[in-house]
Design a protein around this motif. Structure first.
Motif, PDB file in Angstrom:
ATOM      1  N   TYR A   1     -46.328 -24.943   0.176  1.00 21.52           N
ATOM      2  CA  TYR A   1     -45.203 -25.649   0.805  1.00 21.52           C
ATOM      3  C   TYR A   1     -44.145 -25.978  -0.249  1.00 21.52           C
ATOM      4  CZ  TYR A   1     -42.618 -29.544   2.900  1.00 21.52           C
ATOM      5  OH  TYR A   1     -41.619 -30.384   3.357  1.00 21.52           O
ATOM      6  N   GLY A   2     -44.574 -26.476  -1.397  1.00 21.33           N
ATOM      7  CA  GLY A   2     -43.636 -26.822  -2.457  1.00 21.33           C
ATOM      8  C   GLY A   2     -42.886 -25.614  -2.983  1.00 21.33           C
ATOM      9  N   ILE A   3     -43.560 -24.466  -3.073  1.00 17.06           N
ATOM     10  CA  ILE A   3     -42.894 -23.243  -3.532  1.00 17.06           C
ATOM     11  C   ILE A   3     -41.751 -22.879  -2.591  1.00 17.06           C
ATOM     12  CG2 ILE A   3     -43.191 -20.745  -3.789  1.00 17.06           C
ATOM     13  CD1 ILE A   3     -45.994 -21.305  -4.862  1.00 17.06           C
ATOM     14  N   MET A   4     -42.004 -22.944  -1.304  1.00 19.43           N
ATOM     15  CA  MET A   4     -40.957 -22.580  -0.336  1.00 19.43           C
ATOM     16  C   MET A   4     -39.812 -23.585  -0.368  1.00 19.43           C
ATOM     17  SD  MET A   4     -42.099 -19.776   0.732  1.00 19.43           S
ATOM     18  CE  MET A   4     -40.890 -19.394   2.001  1.00 19.43           C
ATOM     19  N   ARG A   5     -40.117 -24.844  -0.504  1.00 14.70           N
ATOM     20  CA  ARG A   5     -39.056 -25.862  -0.532  1.00 14.70           C
ATOM     21  C   ARG A   5     -38.214 -25.730  -1.795  1.00 14.70           C
ATOM     22  NH1 ARG A   5     -36.529 -27.741   2.603  1.00 14.70           N
ATOM     23  NH2 ARG A   5     -36.496 -29.971   2.173  1.00 14.70           N
ATOM     24  N   GLU A   6     -38.864 -25.527  -2.946  1.00 13.69           N
ATOM     25  CA  GLU A   6     -38.119 -25.380  -4.187  1.00 13.69           C
ATOM     26  C   GLU A   6     -37.333 -24.074  -4.227  1.00 13.69           C
ATOM     27  OE1 GLU A   6     -37.502 -27.469  -6.525  1.00 13.69           O
ATOM     28  OE2 GLU A   6     -38.758 -29.051  -5.656  1.00 13.69           O
TER      29      GLU A   6
ATOM     30  N   ARG B   1     -37.711 -27.095   5.580  1.00 21.19           N
ATOM     31  CA  ARG B   1     -39.059 -27.649   5.647  1.00 21.19           C
ATOM     32  C   ARG B   1     -39.947 -26.889   6.620  1.00 21.19           C
ATOM     33  NH1 ARG B   1     -37.611 -32.688   6.585  1.00 21.19           N
ATOM     34  NH2 ARG B   1     -37.452 -33.111   4.345  1.00 21.19           N
ATOM     35  N   ILE B   2     -39.400 -26.467   7.750  1.00 21.95           N
ATOM     36  CA  ILE B   2     -40.216 -25.807   8.769  1.00 21.95           C
ATOM     37  C   ILE B   2     -40.748 -24.471   8.255  1.00 21.95           C
ATOM     38  CG2 ILE B   2     -38.272 -24.605   9.864  1.00 21.95           C
ATOM     39  CD1 ILE B   2     -41.301 -26.269  11.596  1.00 21.95           C
ATOM     40  N   VAL B   3     -39.982 -23.803   7.377  1.00 24.16           N
ATOM     41  CA  VAL B   3     -40.448 -22.544   6.796  1.00 24.16           C
ATOM     42  C   VAL B   3     -41.565 -22.817   5.793  1.00 24.16           C
ATOM     43  CG1 VAL B   3     -39.773 -20.550   5.422  1.00 24.16           C
ATOM     44  CG2 VAL B   3     -38.237 -21.412   7.183  1.00 24.16           C
ATOM     45  N   GLY B   4     -41.428 -23.897   5.020  1.00 21.56           N
ATOM     46  CA  GLY B   4     -42.503 -24.272   4.110  1.00 21.56           C
ATOM     47  C   GLY B   4     -43.790 -24.572   4.848  1.00 21.56           C
ATOM     48  N   VAL B   5     -43.674 -25.246   5.996  1.00 21.97           N
ATOM     49  CA  VAL B   5     -44.856 -25.537   6.817  1.00 21.97           C
ATOM     50  C   VAL B   5     -45.503 -24.247   7.305  1.00 21.97           C
ATOM     51  CG1 VAL B   5     -45.608 -26.546   9.012  1.00 21.97           C
ATOM     52  CG2 VAL B   5     -44.067 -27.827   7.505  1.00 21.97           C
ATOM     53  N   LEU B   6     -44.679 -23.272   7.703  1.00 21.24           N
ATOM     54  CA  LEU B   6     -45.220 -22.007   8.190  1.00 21.24           C
ATOM     55  C   LEU B   6     -46.029 -21.298   7.104  1.00 21.24           C
ATOM     56  CD1 LEU B   6     -45.470 -19.655  10.174  1.00 21.24           C
ATOM     57  CD2 LEU B   6     -43.269 -18.807   9.320  1.00 21.24           C
ATOM     58  N   SER B   7     -45.445 -21.139   5.920  1.00 16.10           N
ATOM     59  CA  SER B   7     -46.171 -20.450   4.844  1.00 16.10           C
ATOM     60  C   SER B   7     -47.445 -21.193   4.471  1.00 16.10           C
ATOM     61  CB  SER B   7     -45.268 -20.288   3.615  1.00 16.10           C
ATOM     62  OG  SER B   7     -44.237 -19.364   3.865  1.00 16.10           O
ATOM     63  N   ALA B   8     -47.370 -22.519   4.415  1.00 19.12           N
ATOM     64  CA  ALA B   8     -48.564 -23.310   4.106  1.00 19.12           C
ATOM     65  C   ALA B   8     -49.631 -23.136   5.174  1.00 19.12           C
ATOM     66  CB  ALA B   8     -48.196 -24.775   3.949  1.00 19.12           C
ATOM     67  N   ALA B   9     -49.208 -23.070   6.438  1.00 18.11           N
ATOM     68  CA  ALA B   9     -50.171 -22.932   7.539  1.00 18.11           C
ATOM     69  C   ALA B   9     -50.897 -21.603   7.482  1.00 18.11           C
ATOM     70  CB  ALA B   9     -49.455 -23.085   8.883  1.00 18.11           C
ATOM     71  N   LEU B  10     -50.212 -20.552   7.037  1.00 16.12           N
ATOM     72  CA  LEU B  10     -50.843 -19.230   6.954  1.00 16.12           C
ATOM     73  C   LEU B  10     -52.007 -19.230   5.968  1.00 16.12           C
ATOM     74  CD1 LEU B  10     -47.655 -16.976   6.966  1.00 16.12           C
ATOM     75  CD2 LEU B  10     -49.312 -17.236   8.825  1.00 16.12           C
TER      76      LEU B  10
ATOM     77  N   PHE C   1     -39.437 -14.705   8.006  1.00 12.63           N
ATOM     78  CA  PHE C   1     -39.229 -15.529   9.195  1.00 12.63           C
ATOM     79  C   PHE C   1     -37.879 -16.238   9.128  1.00 12.63           C
ATOM     80  CE2 PHE C   1     -39.436 -19.749  11.126  1.00 12.63           C
ATOM     81  CZ  PHE C   1     -39.729 -19.428  12.447  1.00 12.63           C
ATOM     82  N   HIS C   2     -37.550 -16.807   7.969  1.00 13.02           N
ATOM     83  CA  HIS C   2     -36.275 -17.509   7.833  1.00 13.02           C
ATOM     84  C   HIS C   2     -35.103 -16.552   7.997  1.00 13.02           C
ATOM     85  CE1 HIS C   2     -32.949 -19.457   5.537  1.00 13.02           C
ATOM     86  NE2 HIS C   2     -33.343 -20.480   6.265  1.00 13.02           N
ATOM     87  N   PHE C   3     -35.234 -15.362   7.449  1.00  8.05           N
ATOM     88  CA  PHE C   3     -34.169 -14.371   7.563  1.00  8.05           C
ATOM     89  C   PHE C   3     -33.941 -13.995   9.026  1.00  8.05           C
ATOM     90  CE2 PHE C   3     -33.056  -9.845   7.912  1.00  8.05           C
ATOM     91  CZ  PHE C   3     -31.823  -9.853   7.277  1.00  8.05           C
ATOM     92  N   ILE C   4     -35.029 -13.776   9.755  1.00 11.15           N
ATOM     93  CA  ILE C   4     -34.889 -13.346  11.150  1.00 11.15           C
ATOM     94  C   ILE C   4     -34.444 -14.494  12.043  1.00 11.15           C
ATOM     95  CG2 ILE C   4     -36.182 -12.516  13.155  1.00 11.15           C
ATOM     96  CD1 ILE C   4     -37.921 -10.913  11.237  1.00 11.15           C
TER      97      ILE C   4
END
Length: 788
Positions: free
Chosen positions: A180-185, A190-199, A707-710
């Motif tokens: 999650y932190g990698i995606m946020r930084e 935030r919602i994209v960070g949650v998605l990657s963390a959830a995977l 996901f964020h791109f699309i």
């Protein structure tokens, strides 16, 4: 004024006083999602100008950065919630199974050896195993259990296994928050960070592998923290040589070193960050950046210190700890040189090594296969099946069992005194060996051996004549010995080199000799004197209790433990680790090739319960997570390919800022996936599904970027044929955000459904009847138990 300085000023320019503030909450989307409108406010114009002036093509570029500073407390709250959820998945029923599971048979045993301080050998660096041993020491475990067989009861053997499993479970629970932190930084919402963390969080394979006494939890955690630290470091590229800049760079080096200190595959994380660093330095070298060569050299030196020197020191430190803790003789002695073994307390080399003297009766053992040099009255067939002719001499083989046919007398080829030190056999002495039971002499000659036409045959003959005498002479070549050094039992690893043909006596297990040699190992002459498998050791001297050997002095007191330079020990162990890692080529029923991993074509049976409960632990990923990541990887490659083709035809289907984000953040994650996946195709060693876990984590990061791109930067962004002509309104931003939340919610629900469906295989609880087992065999290639 340099372009870098001008850019820095533009990045920090305050917006005009009449600039409207962005509308919450999804105005926190990265700038690349909002730089496409020609009617941006003045602040965005300045940033776009600064971005256009930059010629950098770094894997982590300005397009990553989020222009809205979220409340750190909210970020910590989200990270904390993700950690608690991850811990719930990993700690549920952590006491089950209450028996040894899969590779716990190895790594639990190594923890016991650390606690008992007995030297052992493993192909992996020591850090992760040291952490397991430390956890055992903290909970009071004394290391008494050997972890011999999968399924053995921990309860019956009084092993505090839950405490040993807690540490991997905690470390594994920390991985999703770091994702999650990698995606946020990296500038994603935030919602994209949650998605990657959830995977990663809601994945059966990650949960299975990180709640047991295994090495993958610290490996994946340190790798992800290394990537997080590098992104933080790169974001400070316009604050170069400041305290935070140095801090995050050195932290990157430290965690990269911790990663490779767990497993050698941590080298792939080094390659990922190293590639990004090389590109950064290449861009700094561009004269258009306005930097002097001295300034570029300063950057190079700083990175060499933080990302090469510091990791090297950290890596060496863990081996120093390893050698310091393991100071007693143990199961790993035989993998090391005699000089190394003599640094260990209670080593047989120190306690039992004896000088070998002429006319001693000895037993020779091959160092690699542990078979004894052997001969018997049977002879080689005159003609082999392939038509080649042999000498029909007496067979010389290597035999696993020690008997009297393994006894050989050391005879001199020169005059020796009847008593005294002159009877000691030394380095480079030339000897002959006489077989005791048949009274024949060992020789080799220009006749091909039975299985390898390139190697010479070893045999023995009775009544050697003058012409054959040269065929019986062998030189003693002791490994790492000085001229005149004594030939010793136990401690001298040596080659028996034939004087006439310069071949070394050698044996091998594949293939074995046919039935006419009782399927024993062949002994032949190997022309490659650098081959380490040609070394032998004298296991013992056979004493005749009826004979008084006045020439032999009484046994001496045991010798003291010797010292050895740390770097000699380090490099010897490194070479042995690499050689044995490459040699792990034996077949395994649950081994699988890399092509199977992303598609979950094969899993691993970790444990099968006894009795009527029909319980089993089968390590396999969540199909929703893994297949979604495969789709994301494919989409990323397709989009990049289509964009490149379009640019070749003069079209720009993706706005520049959006392309920067996709190429740089997504490109960095994609590079990490490639480095952690493709090298396995070149490996011939045993491979399993769990080797893909670091690559799966990288693919989860790619999935977030795609996901964020699309969802945000293409489908929901209004662009006319002529280009961007309308400004995204706050309502539109909110709609985009709601759509992303709904999409992520749907994915999370699907992840939970897939996870719970396979949970009985993840936790080994509850048991399943044959119908339930077959229902969970999503792919026919999964080998599940109790299916009938």
């Amino acid at each position: 004024m340099s372009s870098a300085t001008q850019q820095d000023r533009l990045l920090h320019r305050k917006p005009p006083p009449n600039t409207p503030s962005p509308a919450p909450p999804f105005s926190a989307l990265p700038l690349s999602a909002r730089h496409q409108d020609s009617r941006l406010d003045k602040r965005d114009d300045d940033f776009a100008t600064a971005q256009a002036s930059s010629k950098s093509t770094s894997l982590l570029d300005k397009g990553f950065e989020d222009d809205v500073k979220d409340n750190p407390r909210i970020e910590w709250l989200f990270a904390g919630l993700i950690f608690l959820l991850a811990a719930a998945f990993r700690f549920w029923r952590i006491d089950h199974p209450a028996g040894v599971v899969f590779d716990e048979v190895h790594f639990g045993k190594f923890a016991s050896y650390y606690i008992r301080r007995e030297f052992f050998f493993d192909v992996h660096p020591p850090l992760a195993k040291l952490l397991l041993a430390f956890a055992g020491w903290v909970i009071g475990y004394d290391g008494h259990y050997e972890f011999e067989n999968i399924g053995e009861s921990y309860v019956d053997n009084k092993v505090p296994y839950i405490g040993l499993r807690v540490l991997p479970a905690i470390l594994g629970s920390l991985v999703p928050p770091v994702v999650y932190g990698i995606m946020r930084e990296s500038g994603y919402p935030r919602i994209v960070g949650v998605l990657s963390a959830a995977l990663v969080l809601i994945d059966n394979a990650h949960v299975t592998q990180t709640r047991l006494i295994l090495l993958d939890a610290p490996l994946v955690l340190f790798m992800s923290i290394a990537f997080y630290s590098y992104i933080r470091f790169h974001k400070l590229r316009y604050s170069e040589f400041t305290k935070p800049w140095w801090t995050w760079m050195i932290l990157t080096g430290v965690f990269l070193s911790l990663t490779i200190s767990c497993k050698m595959v941590g080298l792939f994380a080094f390659c990922t960050v190293g590639t990004a660093v090389v590109i950064d330095l290449w861009n700094l070298l561009d004269i258009k950046r306005g930097l002097t060569i001295e300034h570029v050299a300063k950057h190079f030196a700083a990175r060499a210190f933080g990302l090469i020197f510091v990791p090297a020191v950290v890596y060496l430190f863990w081996f120093w700890v390893h050698f310091t803790v393991l100071n007693r003789s143990g199961t790993g002695d035989e993998f090391m040189s005699p000089a190394f073994q003599q640094t260990l307390l209670d080593s047989p080399l120190t306690l039992n090594a004896e000088e070998i003297r002429y006319y001693d009766t000895i037993v020779l053992q091959h160092r690699g296969t542990k078979a004894f040099l052997h001969s018997h009255v049977d002879r080689y067939p005159l003609k082999y099946d392939d038509g080649r002719i042999s000498s029909a001499g007496q067979q010389v083989t290597a035999y696993k069992f020690n008997d009297t046919n393994n006894h050989w007398i050391v005879e001199p080829t020169k005059e020796i005194p009847e008593t005294g030190r002159g009877r000691v056999v030394r380095q480079h002495d030339i000897i002959t060996l006489r077989h005791v039971m048949t009274n024949t002499t060992l020789l080799t000659h220009d006749v091909a051996c039975p299985t390898l036409a390139t190697n010479t045959e070893f045999t023995t003959w009775d009544g050697v004549n003058e012409e054959q005498e040269q065929d019986t002479r062998f030189k003693i070549e002791i490994d790492d010995a000085h001229e005149g050094q004594q030939w010793m039992t136990k401690s001298s690893h040596f080659q028996l080199v034939h004087v006439g043909t310069r071949v070394a006596m050698w044996t091998h297990q594949d293939p074995l000799l046919p039935d006419w040699a009782f399927k024993q190992q062949e002994v032949n002459g190997n022309k490659n004197l650098k081959d380490k498998s040609t070394f032998w050791v004298v296991d013992e001297i056979i004493k005749d209790p009826n004979v008084t050997d006045r020439a032999r002095p009484p046994p001496k007191e045991p010798k003291k433990v010797k010292s050895m330079n740390f770097f000699r020990k380090f490099f010897e162990l490194q070479i042995a680790m690499l050689q044995h890692n490459a040699g792990l080529t034996d077949s395994h029923p649950y081994a699988s090739g890399p092509i199977n991993w992303p598609f979950l074509l094969a899993g691993i049976s970790f444990w099968t319960g006894a009795g009527e409960l029909r319980q089993q632990v089968y390590m396999v990923g969540n199909p929703v997570s893994w297949w979604l990541c495969v789709v994301a990887l494919s989409v990323f490659v397709g989009v990049i390919g289509a964009d490149q083709l379009a640019q070749r035809r003069g079209m720009t289907p993706i706005p520049k800022a959006t392309r920067n984000r996709l190429y740089n953040s997504g490109g960095f994650f994609m590079l990490a996936w490639l480095y952690h996946y493709l090298p396995f195709f070149s490996m011939s060693r045993q491979l399993f599904l769990h080797h893909y876990l670091p690559a799966h984590l990288c693919s989860a990061l790619v999935a977030g970027a795609v996901f964020h791109f699309i969802a945000s930067e293409t489908i929901n962004y209004p662009i006319s044929v002529a280009g961007p002509t309308t400004r995204r309104r706050p309502r539109q931003v909110a709609e985009v955000g709601k759509g992303m939340v709904v999409a992520v919610a749907v994915i999370v629900v699907a992840l939970l459904a897939g996870y719970l469906f396979l949970a009985p295989l993840t936790y080994g609880f509850p048991g399943l009847d044959p119908e339930q087992v077959n229902r969970r065999r999503i792919l026919s290639t999964w080998t599940l138990h109790y299916a009938k």
